[in-house]
Design a protein around this motif. Structure first.
Motif, mmCIF file in Angstrom:
data_model
loop_
_atom_site.group_PDB
_atom_site.id
_atom_site.type_symbol
_atom_site.label_atom_id
_atom_site.label_comp_id
_atom_site.label_asym_id
_atom_site.label_seq_id
_atom_site.Cartn_x
_atom_site.Cartn_y
_atom_site.Cartn_z
ATOM 1 N N ALA A 87 0.832 -1.211 0.000
ATOM 2 C CA ALA A 87 0.000 0.000 0.000
ATOM 3 C C ALA A 87 0.863 1.256 0.000
ATOM 4 O O ALA A 87 0.615 2.200 -0.768
ATOM 5 C CB ALA A 87 -0.940 -0.011 1.212
ATOM 6 N N SER A 88 1.901 1.266 0.819
ATOM 7 C CA SER A 88 2.748 2.452 0.925
ATOM 8 C C SER A 88 3.558 2.691 -0.348
ATOM 9 O O SER A 88 3.595 3.812 -0.873
ATOM 10 C CB SER A 88 3.692 2.305 2.125
ATOM 11 N N LEU A 89 4.192 1.645 -0.866
ATOM 12 C CA LEU A 89 5.010 1.796 -2.069
ATOM 13 C C LEU A 89 4.142 2.113 -3.286
ATOM 14 O O LEU A 89 4.535 2.912 -4.144
ATOM 15 C CB LEU A 89 5.866 0.548 -2.304
ATOM 16 N N THR A 90 2.965 1.547 -3.354
ATOM 17 C CA THR A 90 2.050 1.851 -4.453
ATOM 18 C C THR A 90 1.642 3.320 -4.399
ATOM 19 O O THR A 90 1.579 3.995 -5.437
ATOM 20 C CB THR A 90 0.822 0.923 -4.413
ATOM 21 N N GLY A 91 1.396 3.829 -3.208
ATOM 22 C CA GLY A 91 1.072 5.241 -3.059
ATOM 23 C C GLY A 91 2.215 6.130 -3.513
ATOM 24 O O GLY A 91 2.000 7.144 -4.198
ATOM 25 N N LEU A 92 3.440 5.765 -3.156
ATOM 26 C CA LEU A 92 4.615 6.532 -3.605
ATOM 27 C C LEU A 92 4.765 6.464 -5.116
ATOM 28 O O LEU A 92 5.112 7.457 -5.759
ATOM 29 C CB LEU A 92 5.891 5.998 -2.947
ATOM 30 N N HIS A 93 4.541 5.310 -5.671
ATOM 31 C CA HIS A 93 4.613 5.130 -7.113
ATOM 32 C C HIS A 93 3.599 6.045 -7.808
ATOM 33 O O HIS A 93 3.906 6.668 -8.829
ATOM 34 C CB HIS A 93 4.362 3.655 -7.447
#
Length: 138
Positions: free
Chosen positions: A117-123
């Motif tokens: 969830a966090s890395l997808t948001g950053l992406h």
């Protein structure tokens, strides 16, 4: 080779030379050429996000500190004039803040689902920045 084929080949070579960097017409600069810090961040993002999509969390777990460094360098760098606007400044700040948050999550042994969830948001924020660079209205 017939005379016609020779003529066509000559015209093709002349046309290629006219648009070649070797003959004084440089290739147009890409976003990462204009903003190297964004390109450096992109490298880490791509080398951690895509493995995560395939279930491999090792790259982000081992490189989250590097991602923070690249995001901070991006936030400190001067935004190229043609991309500089309040939306861009906000997105760059969110990228730096989100990278730090992700790094803290990793240090606290976050689950794969939380990291996704966090890395997808950053992406998504990274792609927002790239989109703002391509937006002709800026």
């Amino acid at each position: 080779m017939t005379k016609r084929n020779f003529l066509v080949l000559g015209l093709l070579l002349l046309g290629a030379a006219a648009f070649s960097p070797v003959f004084g017409n440089p290739a147009p600069k890409g976003i990462f050429d204009q903003w190297p810090e964004l390109g450096a961040f992109h490298t880490v993002m791509s080398e951690t996000f895509h493995p995560m999509e395939e279930g491999n969390f090792e790259p982000i777990r081992t490189r989250s500190g590097e991602m923070v460094q690249k995001a901070k360098a991006l936030a400190k760098a001067k935004i190229p004039a043609e991309f500089n606007n309040p939306k861009m400044a906000d997105a760059v700040k969110r990228l730096a803040k989100g990278s730090s948050k992700l790094n803290k999550m990793i240090k606290k042994k976050a689950t794969d689902e939380q990291l996704t969830a966090s890395l997808t948001g950053l992406h998504d924020v990274f792609h927002e920045i790239v989109g703002l660079c391509r937006d002709e209205k800026h």
